[in-house]
Design an enzyme around this catalytic site. Structure first.
Site, mmCIF file in Angstrom:
data_model
loop_
_atom_site.group_PDB
_atom_site.id
_atom_site.type_symbol
_atom_site.label_atom_id
_atom_site.label_comp_id
_atom_site.label_asym_id
_atom_site.label_seq_id
_atom_site.Cartn_x
_atom_site.Cartn_y
_atom_site.Cartn_z
ATOM 1 N N MET A 170 8.306 4.775 5.556
ATOM 2 C CA MET A 170 8.500 3.395 5.102
ATOM 3 C C MET A 170 9.764 3.262 4.258
ATOM 4 O O MET A 170 10.452 2.241 4.318
ATOM 5 C CB MET A 170 7.273 2.897 4.328
ATOM 6 C CG MET A 170 6.014 2.811 5.184
ATOM 7 S SD MET A 170 6.236 1.963 6.767
ATOM 8 C CE MET A 170 6.737 0.342 6.234
ATOM 9 N N GLU A 171 10.081 4.293 3.499
ATOM 10 C CA GLU A 171 11.310 4.266 2.699
ATOM 11 C C GLU A 171 12.540 4.246 3.599
ATOM 12 O O GLU A 171 13.503 3.513 3.335
ATOM 13 C CB GLU A 171 11.340 5.460 1.747
ATOM 14 C CG GLU A 171 10.374 5.353 0.580
ATOM 15 C CD GLU A 171 8.896 5.545 0.930
ATOM 16 O OE1 GLU A 171 8.046 5.231 0.076
ATOM 17 O OE2 GLU A 171 8.567 5.989 2.049
ATOM 18 N N MET A 192 0.800 -1.226 0.000
ATOM 19 C CA MET A 192 0.000 0.000 0.000
ATOM 20 C C MET A 192 0.833 1.277 0.000
ATOM 21 O O MET A 192 0.291 2.376 0.148
ATOM 22 C CB MET A 192 -0.962 0.012 1.193
ATOM 23 C CG MET A 192 -1.918 -1.152 1.220
ATOM 24 S SD MET A 192 -2.830 -1.293 -0.335
ATOM 25 C CE MET A 192 -3.329 -2.993 -0.229
ATOM 26 N N CYS A 193 2.135 1.160 -0.167
ATOM 27 C CA CYS A 193 2.990 2.354 -0.244
ATOM 28 C C CYS A 193 2.865 2.999 -1.614
ATOM 29 O O CYS A 193 2.860 2.311 -2.630
ATOM 30 C CB CYS A 193 4.451 1.986 -0.007
ATOM 31 S SG CYS A 193 4.867 1.795 1.711
ATOM 32 N N HIS A 194 2.789 4.318 -1.616
ATOM 33 C CA HIS A 194 2.748 5.059 -2.871
ATOM 34 C C HIS A 194 4.148 5.140 -3.462
ATOM 35 O O HIS A 194 5.117 5.325 -2.722
ATOM 36 C CB HIS A 194 2.225 6.486 -2.634
ATOM 37 C CG HIS A 194 0.809 6.527 -2.195
ATOM 38 N ND1 HIS A 194 0.432 6.366 -0.879
ATOM 39 C CD2 HIS A 194 -0.336 6.706 -2.899
ATOM 40 C CE1 HIS A 194 -0.877 6.439 -0.794
ATOM 41 N NE2 HIS A 194 -1.372 6.649 -1.995
ATOM 42 N N ASP A 205 24.171 -10.734 4.856
ATOM 43 C CA ASP A 205 24.449 -11.570 3.686
ATOM 44 C C ASP A 205 25.938 -11.628 3.368
ATOM 45 O O ASP A 205 26.473 -12.698 3.077
ATOM 46 C CB ASP A 205 23.674 -11.050 2.474
ATOM 47 C CG ASP A 205 23.962 -11.870 1.227
ATOM 48 O OD1 ASP A 205 23.771 -13.104 1.273
ATOM 49 O OD2 ASP A 205 24.388 -11.282 0.216
#
Length: 173
Positions: free
Chosen positions: A117-118, A75-77, A132
């Site tokens: 969110m970014e 749902m992130c733009h 990793d």
């Protein structure tokens, strides 16, 4: 407490309509950490990890992740980011055999929705990239906590994390 905005009248998922929201400068700062053993700490600080410069690769991975957040979180733009900065700092307590890499991400844009969110995604992917690249030496590394330190811009205004120390680190700005 406000209601969830990502549900329609039928209770199903929707992307929030931000058409009418005003463009403002948006900034978000997120942090996470990776706890490693002494061998990894020494090899990272001396750039002796066989896969290459861990921090350089993690930095690029974090920037790429910030730009791809809307592809990962449903749902992130999609946003036109104006800047992504990633800083690394070591927190070392030799007597406790504690070696923590602190990752701080700042994301900026001018737009109608925030960049929290970014910033969180970039911090997470940075940490995952460190894991990793170093997992051949130790699979027992610990990632986190990952959290929002600060955000500004938009209708909800300024947010500053109240807890000045999370995960053993003071919020540094």
């Amino acid at each position: 407490m406000s209601s969830f905005t990502h549900f329609n009248e039928q209770g199903r998922a929707k992307m929030v309509d931000i058409t009418e929201k005003e463009d403002t400068i948006r900034v978000a700062v997120a942090q996470t950490s990776v706890t490693v053993n002494k061998e990894i700490y020494e090899k990272m600080t001396n750039r002796m990890i066989e896969k290459g410069d861990v921090l350089a690769v993690a930095q690029v991975a974090g920037i790429m992740a910030a730009k791809k957040t809307s592809d990962l979180i449903p749902m992130c733009h999609p946003l036109m980011l104006k800047g992504v900065d990633i800083q690394f700092a070591w927190h070392v307590e030799e007597e406790k055999a504690l070696y923590q890499l602190l990752i701080t991400v700042t994301v900026k844009t001018k737009g109608s929705t925030g960049v929290e969110m970014e910033a969180l995604t970039a911090a997470s992917v940075c940490a995952l990239t460190v894991y990793d690249m170093c997992k051949a030496l130790d699979k027992g590394m610990v990632i986190g906590p990952t959290y929002l330190v600060e955000k500004s811009g938009g209708k909800s205004g300024h947010y500053q994390r109240e807890n000045s120390s999370v995960g053993g680190f003071a919020n540094e700005q």
